[in-house]
Design a protein around this motif. Structure first.
Motif, PDB file in Angstrom:
ATOM      1  N   VAL A   1      39.613 -16.339 -52.218  1.00 33.40           N
ATOM      2  CA  VAL A   1      40.451 -15.521 -51.341  1.00 33.40           C
ATOM      3  C   VAL A   1      41.930 -15.811 -51.569  1.00 33.40           C
ATOM      4  O   VAL A   1      42.756 -14.895 -51.626  1.00 33.40           O
ATOM      5  N   ALA A   2      42.273 -17.084 -51.709  1.00 36.19           N
ATOM      6  CA  ALA A   2      43.663 -17.493 -51.925  1.00 36.19           C
ATOM      7  C   ALA A   2      43.657 -18.847 -52.625  1.00 36.19           C
ATOM      8  O   ALA A   2      42.682 -19.597 -52.523  1.00 36.19           O
ATOM      9  N   PRO A   3      44.731 -19.180 -53.356  1.00 39.11           N
ATOM     10  CA  PRO A   3      44.783 -20.482 -54.028  1.00 39.11           C
ATOM     11  C   PRO A   3      44.935 -21.617 -53.022  1.00 39.11           C
ATOM     12  O   PRO A   3      45.440 -21.425 -51.910  1.00 39.11           O
ATOM     13  N   PRO A   4      44.516 -22.833 -53.381  1.00 38.48           N
ATOM     14  CA  PRO A   4      44.682 -23.982 -52.485  1.00 38.48           C
ATOM     15  C   PRO A   4      46.146 -24.248 -52.167  1.00 38.48           C
ATOM     16  O   PRO A   4      47.044 -23.914 -52.955  1.00 38.48           O
ATOM     17  N   ARG A   5      46.384 -24.845 -51.013  1.00 36.47           N
ATOM     18  CA  ARG A   5      47.750 -25.228 -50.648  1.00 36.47           C
ATOM     19  C   ARG A   5      47.748 -26.625 -50.039  1.00 36.47           C
ATOM     20  O   ARG A   5      46.797 -27.052 -49.402  1.00 36.47           O
ATOM     21  N   LYS A   6      48.856 -27.315 -50.269  1.00 34.52           N
ATOM     22  CA  LYS A   6      48.994 -28.695 -49.789  1.00 34.52           C
ATOM     23  C   LYS A   6      49.344 -28.698 -48.308  1.00 34.52           C
ATOM     24  O   LYS A   6      50.217 -27.948 -47.861  1.00 34.52           O
ATOM     25  N   ILE A   7      48.675 -29.588 -47.549  1.00 35.71           N
ATOM     26  CA  ILE A   7      48.885 -29.672 -46.106  1.00 35.71           C
ATOM     27  C   ILE A   7      49.666 -30.919 -45.711  1.00 35.71           C
ATOM     28  O   ILE A   7      50.475 -30.905 -44.803  1.00 35.71           O
ATOM     29  N   GLY A   8      49.441 -32.035 -46.427  1.00 37.19           N
ATOM     30  CA  GLY A   8      50.144 -33.267 -46.078  1.00 37.19           C
ATOM     31  C   GLY A   8      49.790 -34.379 -47.042  1.00 37.19           C
ATOM     32  O   GLY A   8      48.981 -34.202 -47.955  1.00 37.19           O
ATOM     33  N   GLU A   9      50.386 -35.548 -46.848  1.00 38.17           N
ATOM     34  CA  GLU A   9      50.085 -36.697 -47.701  1.00 38.17           C
ATOM     35  C   GLU A   9      50.397 -37.985 -46.971  1.00 38.17           C
ATOM     36  O   GLU A   9      51.069 -37.992 -45.933  1.00 38.17           O
ATOM     37  N   ALA A  10      49.890 -39.090 -47.518  1.00 38.27           N
ATOM     38  CA  ALA A  10      50.141 -40.413 -46.950  1.00 38.27           C
ATOM     39  C   ALA A  10      50.150 -41.435 -48.084  1.00 38.27           C
ATOM     40  O   ALA A  10      49.523 -41.238 -49.125  1.00 38.27           O
ATOM     41  N   ARG A  11      50.874 -42.512 -47.871  1.00 35.51           N
ATOM     42  CA  ARG A  11      50.929 -43.585 -48.864  1.00 35.51           C
ATOM     43  C   ARG A  11      49.809 -44.582 -48.614  1.00 35.51           C
ATOM     44  O   ARG A  11      49.475 -44.914 -47.480  1.00 35.51           O
ATOM     45  N   ARG A  12      49.218 -45.032 -49.699  1.00 30.47           N
ATOM     46  CA  ARG A  12      48.215 -46.074 -49.647  1.00 30.47           C
ATOM     47  C   ARG A  12      48.558 -47.108 -50.717  1.00 30.47           C
ATOM     48  O   ARG A  12      49.367 -46.847 -51.599  1.00 30.47           O
ATOM     49  N   SER A  13      47.932 -48.250 -50.661  1.00 30.26           N
ATOM     50  CA  SER A  13      48.208 -49.322 -51.617  1.00 30.26           C
ATOM     51  C   SER A  13      47.745 -48.920 -53.011  1.00 30.26           C
ATOM     52  O   SER A  13      46.549 -48.814 -53.278  1.00 30.26           O
ATOM     53  N   GLY A  14      48.708 -48.670 -53.903  1.00 31.38           N
ATOM     54  CA  GLY A  14      48.401 -48.334 -55.289  1.00 31.38           C
ATOM     55  C   GLY A  14      48.252 -46.861 -55.580  1.00 31.38           C
ATOM     56  O   GLY A  14      48.102 -46.470 -56.744  1.00 31.38           O
TER      57      GLY A  14
ATOM     58  N   VAL B   1      46.253 -39.885 -56.000  1.00 32.48           N
ATOM     59  CA  VAL B   1      47.057 -39.963 -57.226  1.00 32.48           C
ATOM     60  C   VAL B   1      47.575 -41.388 -57.400  1.00 32.48           C
ATOM     61  O   VAL B   1      48.370 -41.865 -56.587  1.00 32.48           O
ATOM     62  N   PRO B   2      47.149 -42.091 -58.445  1.00 34.02           N
ATOM     63  CA  PRO B   2      47.600 -43.477 -58.646  1.00 34.02           C
ATOM     64  C   PRO B   2      49.110 -43.558 -58.847  1.00 34.02           C
ATOM     65  O   PRO B   2      49.738 -42.632 -59.382  1.00 34.02           O
TER      66      PRO B   2
ATOM     67  N   ALA C   1      35.982 -42.334 -54.774  1.00 34.71           N
ATOM     68  CA  ALA C   1      37.296 -41.774 -55.110  1.00 34.71           C
ATOM     69  C   ALA C   1      38.367 -42.856 -55.054  1.00 34.71           C
ATOM     70  O   ALA C   1      39.232 -42.943 -55.932  1.00 34.71           O
ATOM     71  N   ARG C   2      38.320 -43.705 -54.014  1.00 39.97           N
ATOM     72  CA  ARG C   2      39.300 -44.791 -53.930  1.00 39.97           C
ATOM     73  C   ARG C   2      39.099 -45.791 -55.065  1.00 39.97           C
ATOM     74  O   ARG C   2      40.072 -46.267 -55.666  1.00 39.97           O
ATOM     75  N   ILE C   3      37.850 -46.089 -55.392  1.00 38.32           N
ATOM     76  CA  ILE C   3      37.562 -47.016 -56.494  1.00 38.32           C
ATOM     77  C   ILE C   3      38.146 -46.487 -57.801  1.00 38.32           C
ATOM     78  O   ILE C   3      38.789 -47.225 -58.562  1.00 38.32           O
ATOM     79  N   LEU C   4      37.949 -45.207 -58.075  1.00 39.39           N
ATOM     80  CA  LEU C   4      38.438 -44.627 -59.332  1.00 39.39           C
ATOM     81  C   LEU C   4      39.957 -44.516 -59.342  1.00 39.39           C
ATOM     82  O   LEU C   4      40.596 -44.718 -60.379  1.00 39.39           O
ATOM     83  N   ALA C   5      40.554 -44.191 -58.191  1.00 42.67           N
ATOM     84  CA  ALA C   5      42.020 -44.101 -58.124  1.00 42.67           C
ATOM     85  C   ALA C   5      42.659 -45.462 -58.404  1.00 42.67           C
ATOM     86  O   ALA C   5      43.693 -45.550 -59.072  1.00 42.67           O
ATOM     87  N   ARG C   6      42.049 -46.511 -57.912  1.00 42.46           N
ATOM     88  CA  ARG C   6      42.584 -47.848 -58.158  1.00 42.46           C
ATOM     89  C   ARG C   6      42.440 -48.260 -59.614  1.00 42.46           C
ATOM     90  O   ARG C   6      43.107 -49.197 -60.074  1.00 42.46           O
ATOM     91  N   GLU C   7      41.573 -47.557 -60.355  1.00 43.77           N
ATOM     92  CA  GLU C   7      41.412 -47.807 -61.785  1.00 43.77           C
ATOM     93  C   GLU C   7      42.319 -46.909 -62.631  1.00 43.77           C
ATOM     94  O   GLU C   7      42.264 -46.950 -63.853  1.00 43.77           O
TER      95      GLU C   7
ATOM     96  N   MET D   1      42.583 -43.347 -62.340  1.00 44.30           N
ATOM     97  CA  MET D   1      42.211 -41.941 -62.432  1.00 44.30           C
ATOM     98  C   MET D   1      42.683 -41.183 -61.193  1.00 44.30           C
ATOM     99  O   MET D   1      42.661 -41.710 -60.076  1.00 44.30           O
ATOM    100  N   VAL D   2      43.098 -39.934 -61.387  1.00 42.16           N
ATOM    101  CA  VAL D   2      43.292 -39.053 -60.244  1.00 42.16           C
ATOM    102  C   VAL D   2      41.897 -38.728 -59.721  1.00 42.16           C
ATOM    103  O   VAL D   2      41.001 -38.359 -60.493  1.00 42.16           O
ATOM    104  N   ALA D   3      41.682 -38.888 -58.432  1.00 39.77           N
ATOM    105  CA  ALA D   3      40.357 -38.675 -57.853  1.00 39.77           C
ATOM    106  C   ALA D   3      40.439 -37.640 -56.738  1.00 39.77           C
ATOM    107  O   ALA D   3      41.283 -37.751 -55.845  1.00 39.77           O
ATOM    108  N   VAL D   4      39.574 -36.648 -56.796  1.00 35.85           N
ATOM    109  CA  VAL D   4      39.517 -35.596 -55.779  1.00 35.85           C
ATOM    110  C   VAL D   4      38.205 -35.748 -55.019  1.00 35.85           C
ATOM    111  O   VAL D   4      37.125 -35.791 -55.624  1.00 35.85           O
ATOM    112  N   ALA D   5      38.286 -35.857 -53.699  1.00 36.33           N
ATOM    113  CA  ALA D   5      37.110 -36.042 -52.851  1.00 36.33           C
ATOM    114  C   ALA D   5      36.872 -34.789 -52.017  1.00 36.33           C
ATOM    115  O   ALA D   5      37.811 -34.265 -51.398  1.00 36.33           O
TER     116      ALA D   5
END
Length: 393
Positions: free
Chosen positions: A73-86, A108-109, A158-164, A166-170
């Motif tokens: 119906v429509a392309p994805p759009r970003k709603i928000g973000e937060a910082r995490r360790s790494g 996103v690492p 997803a968190r395990i792979l991001a810490r390695e 990789m960009v991880a999408v959950a």
């Protein structure tokens, strides 16, 4: 009237006198399935060119069964973000259907951006799991407020792979997590409506994941040539569907045991003490015609020559067939499998070509080399494999 009743009774008698005939509808429809061997079952005795033609046929059949809409119906759009360790975690919304919003997270690492894109993983959860669990976030914290979940869960792939690196999408599966109905995970009701509409739960699940996968290919921080799909349990099903339909996917994590669903339905039929036999599979797994065409080992074989790792065993018979298919595709080393620790020693596994009929669930799992209590995301197998593929350092 008396003559008519006599004729009917004789007709019924003649049917029941046929060898092997049964008055049980359950037995009759099981016989129908036994006779209908999947028409696209993989044949590892063909030539490489014939194998490639079979893969094309698999793609055509899967595309027809999944019935994906022509467009979102429509392309994805970003709603928000937060910082995490790494890494940072971003919340996005996609719109695969009218009146349907599907939220997902991208992790996103640190150090990854458009100037330094990284390989990526689409992470699909199992039954009853949520995208928050995969992303290492607190359950129900859809807005990412506050801190991440302090509990280091092994399910947080997803968190395990991001810490390695990789960009991880959950993502959520349909009817689960944020996509549930007032907090109730209504797999049955949603699947029933979809089947009434001539669609299926897997058709919808693979479509909403495909929308996100296509979006991932457009992201500047993602190396579009090195996107993998990591499916856990129920999540292996949309993973396989997308793998057959989309040849651009780089590799696959199959985190479940390898199973012939059709065989499981036909042999796991021992009656309980009341005479009731188990239902072969729950409704979210049902796709009309699916098992008349192919089964899970056929689908994984069709992913060749792209790398696949199966992390929780199954029958060596099926792994042998898939390995032969990978050899036909010119990539004998690209298929990897591990057994549950309980069955890692070959002496603990029974070398069966077929499973006996009339068994219960526990017997099926034992003969299929499955250890249900130890069903979890096998990072201990996945991470070394990803390093071999040079997807993580």
């Amino acid at each position: 009237m008396k003559k008519m009743l006599l004729t009917l009774s004789l007709a019924a008698l003649s049917v029941c006198d046929i060898a092997g005939a049964s008055i049980s509808t359950r037995s009759a429809v099981e016989s129908m399935m036994r006779r209908n061997v999947p028409s696209l079952q993989v044949d590892t005795t063909v030539s490489p060119s014939e194998f490639a033609s079979w893969q094309d046929s698999m793609r055509v059949a899967m595309t027809r069964l999944m019935r994906h809409p022509a467009s979102q119906v429509a392309p994805p759009r970003k709603i928000g973000e937060a910082r995490r360790s790494g890494y940072r975690i971003e919340r996005w919304e996609s719109y695969p259907l009218e009146d349907y919003t599907v939220a997902f997270y991208m992790l996103v690492p640190d150090g990854v951006d458009a100037s330094k894109p990284a390989p990526a993983a689409l992470c699909i959860p199992g039954f009853g799991q949520t995208k928050e669990l995969l992303a290492g976030e607190r359950q129900g914290n859809f807005t990412l407020e506050g801190e991440a979940d302090p509990d280091e869960k092994i399910a947080a792939m997803a968190r395990i792979l991001a810490r390695e690196g990789m960009v991880a999408v959950a993502v959520d599966n349909p009817s689960c997590g944020e996509l549930s109905d007032n907090g109730y995970f209504d797999y049955l009701a949603s699947s029933r409506f979809l089947l009434e509409l001539g669609w299926s739960y897997l058709g919808l699940a693979s479509w909403q994941d495909r929308v996100i996968l296509d979006w991932m290919k457009s992201r500047p921080e993602i190396d579009a040539d090195r996107i993998i799909i990591s499916g856990f349990s129920l999540g292996t099903e949309p993973m396989m569907v997308l793998g057959v339909m989309d040849p651009s996917i780089h590799a696959f994590v199959y985190n479940d045991f390898m199973c012939r669903t059709r065989e499981r339905a036909l042999v796991m039929n021992k009656p309980d003490d009341k005479g009731a036999r188990p239902f072969p599979n729950s409704i979210e797994h049902l796709i009309p015609e699916f098992l008349t065409l192919f089964d899970f080992p056929d689908i994984v074989a069709a992913l060749a020559p792209r790398p696949v790792i199966c992390t929780e065993g199954g029958m060596d018979r099926d792994f042998g067939i898939i390995s032969k298919a990978y050899s036909l595709a010119g990539a004998p080393g690209a298929f990897r499998f591990h057994h549950y620790a309980m069955f890692e020693d070959e002496s603990m596994r029974q070398p069966l070509d077929t499973l006996p009929s009339g068994i219960d669930r526990a017997t099926f799992f034992r003969l299929a080399n499955v250890d249900p209590p130890h069903h979890y995301f096998k990072a201990e197998h996945v991470l070394p494999w990803l390093k071999e593929l040079k997807l993580i350092n």
